[in-house]
Design an enzyme around this catalytic site. Structure first.
Site, PDB file in Angstrom:
ATOM      1  N   TRP A  70       0.681  -1.228   0.021  1.00  0.00           N
ATOM      2  CA  TRP A  70      -0.115  -0.082   0.141  1.00  0.00           C
ATOM      3  C   TRP A  70       0.695   1.441   0.123  1.00  0.00           C
ATOM      4  CZ3 TRP A  70      -4.353  -0.682  -1.960  1.00  0.00           C
ATOM      5  CH2 TRP A  70      -5.137  -1.709  -1.949  1.00  0.00           C
TER       6      TRP A  70
ATOM      7  N   ASP B  28      -1.011   6.546   6.736  1.00  0.00           N
ATOM      8  CA  ASP B  28      -2.104   5.657   6.154  1.00  0.00           C
ATOM      9  C   ASP B  28      -2.356   4.554   7.379  1.00  0.00           C
ATOM     10  OD1 ASP B  28      -3.909   4.055   5.230  1.00  0.00           O
ATOM     11  OD2 ASP B  28      -2.587   3.474   3.304  1.00  0.00           O
TER      12      ASP B  28
ATOM     13  N   LYS C 102     -12.432  -1.362   6.981  1.00  0.00           N
ATOM     14  CA  LYS C 102     -11.744  -2.410   7.921  1.00  0.00           C
ATOM     15  C   LYS C 102     -12.338  -2.310   9.291  1.00  0.00           C
ATOM     16  CE  LYS C 102      -8.234  -1.866   4.365  1.00  0.00           C
ATOM     17  NZ  LYS C 102      -8.639  -2.909   3.624  1.00  0.00           N
TER      18      LYS C 102
HETATM   19  N1  PMP Z   1      -4.400   1.621   2.532  1.00  0.00           N
HETATM   20  C1  PMP Z   1      -4.322   0.471   3.299  1.00  0.00           C
HETATM   21  C2  PMP Z   1      -3.591   0.231   4.261  1.00  0.00           C
HETATM   22  C3  PMP Z   1      -5.344  -0.529   2.721  1.00  0.00           C
HETATM   23  O1  PMP Z   1      -5.276  -1.894   3.382  1.00  0.00           O
HETATM   24  C4  PMP Z   1      -6.050  -0.267   1.885  1.00  0.00           C
HETATM   25  C5  PMP Z   1      -7.156  -1.191   1.178  1.00  0.00           C
HETATM   26  N2  PMP Z   1      -7.015  -2.664   1.540  1.00  0.00           N
HETATM   27  C6  PMP Z   1      -5.939   0.958   0.783  1.00  0.00           C
HETATM   28  C7  PMP Z   1      -4.994   1.803   1.458  1.00  0.00           C
HETATM   29  C8  PMP Z   1      -6.740   1.138  -0.195  1.00  0.00           C
HETATM   30  O2  PMP Z   1      -8.120   1.606   0.267  1.00  0.00           O
HETATM   31  P1  PMP Z   1      -9.425   1.554  -0.732  1.00  0.00           P
HETATM   32  O3  PMP Z   1      -9.582   0.399  -1.309  1.00  0.00           O
HETATM   33  O4  PMP Z   1     -10.387   2.075  -0.043  1.00  0.00           O
HETATM   34  O5  PMP Z   1      -8.964   2.705  -1.970  1.00  0.00           O
END
Ligand code: PMP
Length: 366
Positions: free
Chosen positions: A103, A173, A197
């Site tokens: 990520w 994040d 989550k």
């Molecule tokens: N950051 C993290 C730590 C994630 O786990 C995720 C999604 N699994 C995201 C960003 C991306 O999020 P989204 O699918 O809401 O764009």
């Protein structure tokens, strides 16, 4: 029947049963309005109460200092990969990215569209550790330092808050460990988290931003990703994801009456420890590649049979889990194996069910 399965999904993920029942009870008549929250004008007094209460409860849960704003936006974590850069990278034109997993790597790639991205670490051969800060190459001229507190795919969670120059804001994040442990907000410039989550349904994203960082956006910043415009409009610049915000507000109330963030943290430690202990005591039958110090309390990834995983055994394990009602345990497609996500709504008793299955599977297949 709801209780027949235990949902170990990485996100969208399990929500507290109490909250879902509350949503169900009030679905056709929200707070006595005679209509569903989904049918309510986002400019109505009824909705304003839901919106403002959610923000106030979040501020209380995390002790958000008064010089920070809470914004509710759309576009998920991925939207914020762009928003963070659009709103901040213009300060100096460059930003530092600490890439410790999938990520943060994606976030860096997105930001590179809007400025110069400096990778603080040499490219890691695999994402199983957080290199100590003494090895980082920070740029004193960076607009911000970016990192991902919990890498959801690899199960790598920071065990420290990076120390950065007072002039350089820290951007984090926290999508997959938000409200799972107490944090000192004052150490951060921006924190963001997609809701799906730990705190609610997909569609709403929470941003906590220090006031002085608002208004530094690039000219090309779209209005819906613009912190200043969102702040000026109390996150009601356009139609917000009202249903998601409503459910998230109920989750905040649930956390408040369940011991707060400290309570969530205690539960998270107990749950994850239970699974990691089984992994570590299995003499290599279960294998977690992540360095002990940075193992995630939220997402526990592991292989079965060997370090690279015996796919036949893993398939059997997943099938057995499913037969016992334990679902969505498959690892992310990029790493394979198993991943148990133990977000706030997963109970200790549910985690014990998984532990029981792992022990039985070990006995039968070791
Ligand atoms: N950051 C993290 C730590 C994630 O786990 C995720 C999604 N699994 C995201 C960003 C991306 O999020 P989204 O699918 O809401 O764009």
């Amino acid at each position: 029947i709801y209780n027949m399965v235990i949902n170990f999904a990485a996100g969208p993920a399990k929500l507290p049963e109490e909250v879902l029942k509350e949503v169900q009870t009030n679905l056709l008549n929200c707070n006595g309005s005679g209509i569903s929250v989904m049918e309510m004008s986002h400019r109505s007094g009824n909705y304003a109460k839901i919106h403002d209460t959610a923000i106030a409860d979040l501020r209380e849960l995390l002790n958000v200092p008064s010089n920070y704003k809470v914004l509710l936006m759309q576009g998920g974590g991925t939207g914020q990969f762009a928003a963070v850069a659009l709103n901040l990278i213009g300060c100096t034109g460059t930003a530092d990215y600490v890439i410790t997993g999938s990520w943060s790597a994606k976030a860096a790639k997105e930001a590179a569209q809007y400025g110069k991205v400096n990778a603080v670490l040499p490219k890691l051969p695999k994402y199983t550790d957080v290199p100590r800060q003494s090895s980082w190459k920070l740029d004193a001229n960076a607009s911000y330092v970016y990192y991902c507190d919990n890498e959801t795919v690899e199960g790598v969670e920071f065990d420290f808050v990076p120390q950065v120059d007072a002039k350089v804001p820290l951007v984090c994040d926290m999508s997959s460990n938000f409200l799972s442990r107490p944090i000192d907000i004052s150490k951060f410039g921006v924190i963001f988290a997609g809701a799906q989550k730990n705190i609610g349904p997909a569609g709403v994203t929470v941003i906590i931003v220090r006031e002085d960082l608002i208004g530094k956006h690039l000219k090309i910043t779209p209005s819906i990703l613009n912190f200043e415009q969102m702040d000026k409009n109390n996150s009601l610049l356009n139609t917000p994801p009202t249903f998601g915000i409503y459910v998230m507000g109920l989750v905040f109330k649930w956390i408040k009456r369940s011991g707060g963030v400290a309570g969530m943290c205690e539960r998270a430690k107990a749950k994850s420890q239970l699974i990691y202990e089984i992994i570590d005591q299995s003499k290599g039958f279960f294998y977690c590649p992540v360095q002990k110090q940075v193992r995630s309390h939220m997402n526990v990834p592991f292989r079965i049979g060997s370090a690279s995983g015996d796919e036949k055994l893993e398939k059997e394990f997943l099938a057995q889990a499913e037969a016992e009602g334990m679902i969505q345990l498959k690892g992310h497609r990029s790493v394979g194996g198993i991943r148990a996500s133990l977000y706030n709504a997963i109970t200790l008793a549910e985690t014990q069910q998984l532990a029981k299955l792992m022990l039985a599977f070990y006995e039968n297949n070791k």
